[in-house]
Write a protein that holds these residues in place. Sequence first.
Motif, PDB file in Angstrom:
ATOM      1  N   LEU A   6       1.655  11.539   2.239  1.00  0.00           N
ATOM      2  CA  LEU A   6       1.605  10.274   1.497  1.00  0.00           C
ATOM      3  C   LEU A   6       0.441   9.425   1.999  1.00  0.00           C
ATOM      4  CD1 LEU A   6       5.429   9.429   1.333  1.00  0.00           C
ATOM      5  CD2 LEU A   6       3.984  10.384  -0.477  1.00  0.00           C
ATOM      6  N   ARG A   7       0.229   9.426   3.306  1.00  0.00           N
ATOM      7  CA  ARG A   7      -0.891   8.664   3.880  1.00  0.00           C
ATOM      8  C   ARG A   7      -2.225   9.278   3.475  1.00  0.00           C
ATOM      9  NH1 ARG A   7       2.917   5.454   3.651  1.00  0.00           N
ATOM     10  NH2 ARG A   7       2.675   3.626   4.950  1.00  0.00           N
ATOM     11  N   TYR A   8      -2.279  10.584   3.475  1.00  0.00           N
ATOM     12  CA  TYR A   8      -3.499  11.283   3.062  1.00  0.00           C
ATOM     13  C   TYR A   8      -3.874  10.864   1.633  1.00  0.00           C
ATOM     14  CZ  TYR A   8      -6.366  15.242   1.499  1.00  0.00           C
ATOM     15  OH  TYR A   8      -7.353  16.017   0.966  1.00  0.00           O
TER      16      TYR A   8
ATOM     17  N   THR B  54      11.462   8.898   5.104  1.00  0.00           N
ATOM     18  CA  THR B  54      10.508   9.985   4.879  1.00  0.00           C
ATOM     19  C   THR B  54      10.259  10.725   6.191  1.00  0.00           C
ATOM     20  OG1 THR B  54       9.521   8.607   3.180  1.00  0.00           O
ATOM     21  CG2 THR B  54       8.285  10.547   3.833  1.00  0.00           C
ATOM     22  N   ASN B  55      10.692  11.935   6.236  1.00  0.00           N
ATOM     23  CA  ASN B  55      10.582  12.744   7.452  1.00  0.00           C
ATOM     24  C   ASN B  55       9.130  13.149   7.718  1.00  0.00           C
ATOM     25  OD1 ASN B  55      13.310  12.667   8.045  1.00  0.00           O
ATOM     26  ND2 ASN B  55      13.755  14.294   6.575  1.00  0.00           N
ATOM     27  N   PRO B  56       8.847  13.621   8.931  1.00  0.00           N
ATOM     28  CA  PRO B  56       7.477  14.066   9.230  1.00  0.00           C
ATOM     29  C   PRO B  56       6.972  15.138   8.259  1.00  0.00           C
ATOM     30  CG  PRO B  56       8.744  13.872  11.245  1.00  0.00           C
ATOM     31  CD  PRO B  56       9.710  13.645  10.118  1.00  0.00           C
ATOM     32  N   ASP B  57       7.884  15.826   7.601  1.00  0.00           N
ATOM     33  CA  ASP B  57       7.499  16.830   6.606  1.00  0.00           C
ATOM     34  C   ASP B  57       6.708  16.265   5.438  1.00  0.00           C
ATOM     35  OD1 ASP B  57       8.334  19.135   7.628  1.00  0.00           O
ATOM     36  OD2 ASP B  57      10.154  19.339   6.390  1.00  0.00           O
TER      37      ASP B  57
ATOM     38  N   VAL C 272       0.843  -1.198   0.000  1.00  0.00           N
ATOM     39  CA  VAL C 272       0.000   0.000   0.000  1.00  0.00           C
ATOM     40  C   VAL C 272       0.882   1.253   0.000  1.00  0.00           C
ATOM     41  CG1 VAL C 272      -1.716   1.303   1.294  1.00  0.00           C
ATOM     42  CG2 VAL C 272      -1.888  -1.190   1.142  1.00  0.00           C
ATOM     43  N   GLY C 273       1.855   1.290   0.912  1.00  0.00           N
ATOM     44  CA  GLY C 273       2.737   2.450   1.003  1.00  0.00           C
ATOM     45  C   GLY C 273       3.490   2.682  -0.295  1.00  0.00           C
ATOM     46  N   ALA C 274       3.855   1.584  -0.953  1.00  0.00           N
ATOM     47  CA  ALA C 274       4.592   1.687  -2.219  1.00  0.00           C
ATOM     48  C   ALA C 274       3.642   1.945  -3.394  1.00  0.00           C
ATOM     49  CB  ALA C 274       5.400   0.417  -2.465  1.00  0.00           C
ATOM     50  N   ARG C 275       2.343   1.938  -3.123  1.00  0.00           N
ATOM     51  CA  ARG C 275       1.301   2.183  -4.130  1.00  0.00           C
ATOM     52  C   ARG C 275       1.429   1.229  -5.328  1.00  0.00           C
ATOM     53  NH1 ARG C 275      -1.475   6.981  -3.357  1.00  0.00           N
ATOM     54  NH2 ARG C 275      -2.958   6.009  -4.762  1.00  0.00           N
ATOM     55  N   THR C 276       1.605  -0.045  -5.018  1.00  0.00           N
ATOM     56  CA  THR C 276       1.741  -1.028  -6.089  1.00  0.00           C
ATOM     57  C   THR C 276       0.442  -1.822  -6.252  1.00  0.00           C
ATOM     58  OG1 THR C 276       2.871  -2.362  -4.410  1.00  0.00           O
ATOM     59  CG2 THR C 276       4.224  -1.382  -6.103  1.00  0.00           C
ATOM     60  N   PRO C 277      -0.068  -1.864  -7.487  1.00  0.00           N
ATOM     61  CA  PRO C 277      -1.358  -2.517  -7.733  1.00  0.00           C
ATOM     62  C   PRO C 277      -1.263  -4.042  -7.822  1.00  0.00           C
ATOM     63  CG  PRO C 277      -0.530  -1.540  -9.746  1.00  0.00           C
ATOM     64  CD  PRO C 277       0.446  -1.156  -8.679  1.00  0.00           C
TER      65      PRO C 277
END
Lengths: 301, 384
Positions: free
Chosen positions: B216-218, B208-211, B94-99
């Motif tokens: 990405l989650r949104y 991936t920093n908090p910045d 999911v995080g990598a956005r792979t289908p």
Amino acid sequence: MTTKTQIKNFVIPEKEYMYPGHVACPGCGGVLAMRLALKALGNKTIVVIPACCWTIIDGPFPMHSLHVPVYHTAFETAAIAAAGIKTALEIQGQKDITVLAWAGDGGTLDIGIQALSGAAERNDDIIYACYDNEAYMNTGIQRSSATPKGAWTTTTPVGNPKGEPKKNIAEIMIAHRVPYVATATLAYPEDLVNKFRKAQQIKGTKFIHIFAPCPTGWKMAPELMITICRLAVLTNVFPLYECENGIKYTINVVPSKPLPVAEYLKLQGRFSHLQESDIEQIQKMVDFEFNFLLKKAQLLV
Amino acid sequence: MKKVVTGNHAVSFGVKLARAQVIAAYPITPQTQVVELLSEFCASGKLNAKFIKVESEHSAMAACISASASGARAFTATSAHGLALMHEMLHWAVGARTPVVMANINRAMGPGWSVWTDQNDSLSQRDVGWIQIYCESNQEVLDTTIQAFKIAERVLLPVMLVLDAFVLSHTSEPVDIPEQELVDEFLPPYNLKTKLDINNPRAYGGLTNPDHYYELRYKIQKAHNEALVVIKEVCDEYQRYFGRQYGLVEAYRCEDAKVILVTSGTITSTARLVIDEMREEGRKVGLLKYRVFRPTPRELLRDILYRAQKICVIDRNLSFGHGGIFAQEIKSVLYGLPAAPPVYSFVIGLGGRDVTPKDIREMIEYTYKEEIPTESIIYRGVRL
Ligand SMILES: Cc1ncc(C[n+]2csc(CCOP(=O)(O)OP(=O)(O)O)c2C)c(N)n1
Ligand code: SF4
């Protein structure tokens, strides 16, 4: 057995694939190892990195310091993630790209060994390089199965240092009968580059075990990094050798008169608690292992 | 072409028609036949794909994700313990956005060892971010497999299609297998815009920093919202091509229903018969088949359920310490609506225990009879 002490007419490529701006500690062996490996492999390379110091070293999103694609993956999946990429490229007709899995000793000898062994058994067409700093450095210097006997780490404190010898990953990989296994270190850069070039020419699973000191975790002066690498070889603590198809061994450096292991140990704070008797014991172990290696190399001359 | 196939082989045929390019899988009962047939397709050249015979489910998922990130259409199948072992990589997909597309054969978790059906394996992966679609028949399994690739690739989220162990996986039914040419038209080749590419060397999945992380989650949540629309579109398009429609949920005789029964998976087929019987007796009962579990078809569920007086939810799963998971979902969907109908939460059929028409009728009768649910979890058929 063949012995090579020098690689003739070979220069390290000037082209850089690693840019300034990475975030490793000064004197990090893992950094120089990657720089040399990529010089050998060139730009048609994809690097796979599991959780380890290199997760950080390459730089935080959206930056990164390598001029090749980098695919980050979970701690135990370097080998299979690399195999997945290689397979995907092959089915799309891109056959000339080298996929390099690049993992620490923890990600290789411990949590990642299942996927690595699986890839080796299937002979997946990848180069797997383990840069071995002999502990879990990214999480703050905890012991791994690559930590040598007697060493201090935060989980093997001075009162109770690592009791077990280092797991011999090169021999484990050789036992898989993969086409190519080699050891390398940074004091012998031509040898290292040569081994990556050789690995790139071979189809199947190639494993390169790189001795890569970590000044931070070894409590040593950063400027001694290359010296320590050289001493590791000249004391036979980390012999440089290759093995083809699990059978044909070539020892690249056989010191005519090995230096005492104490020379190597005394430069590193992680061994400063050792007594004479401990050092003698380590010396015996190193001698035994090197002789054993020599014997294996003589088996099929 | 009609063929009598098991649910497992319906998946295999779907994957073949979808022209998956990389398959990586590890055997586990009751999934094994899915990948056995696929490896035959690969070996005989009927499917131009590479099959990586991995050493674990964790590796199967890792391989599918990296293959997908490299531009290949990737598939795996598993069940229960295999799915649980993948957990870390399910997040990664999911995080990598792979289908990636995966079939999970719903099987109970050990101990005690059980190979029979219940939903605790897939539902305990509820929050990893995969689209989850629960199937009722072998035809739906095949059709959903093909749809899954299209949905996944449009929204860049992995899709898990779920089918009941044995009731579907090992039971043969006549299935209409579409023509390859038509599937090719419906499902064009996988074309990932941003992928691992030596001519455009980028880093994927790095620190991936908090910045940046939150955004990405949104975007993953946005993709789920988008998926609600895309799934509907894909289902409509599928109907135009192949004449079959499923949708996000199916409302069966719900228009004037006083009690609506909510089911998922194969219990739905049994329930449909009971609903028909009770309708003949003049009872105003309806059935809602919960098909797409994630993303939650919130508005649709509200529209259908709000008009009923009582909702009776059947869960073949149990979130220990809380209750049936579909019931929780329905309650949360109805929450805040003035005078929302009460939800009666039934747990039944764990570990493959049979769920009969009689059971279903009793649960509906109970819902009719009791003014409010007398317990937060109503167990049916537990023998103490
Ligand atoms: C499943 C899992 N367990 C634990 C961790 C935490 N972790 C991240 S890096 C790391 C140590 C890595 O050590 P090594 O592979 O030796 O590489 P180094 O950091 O020394 O370069 C650990 C334990 C993790 N990321 N994933
Ligand atoms: S902790 Fe050690 S391995 Fe990690 S970056 Fe620093 S020097 Fe390199």
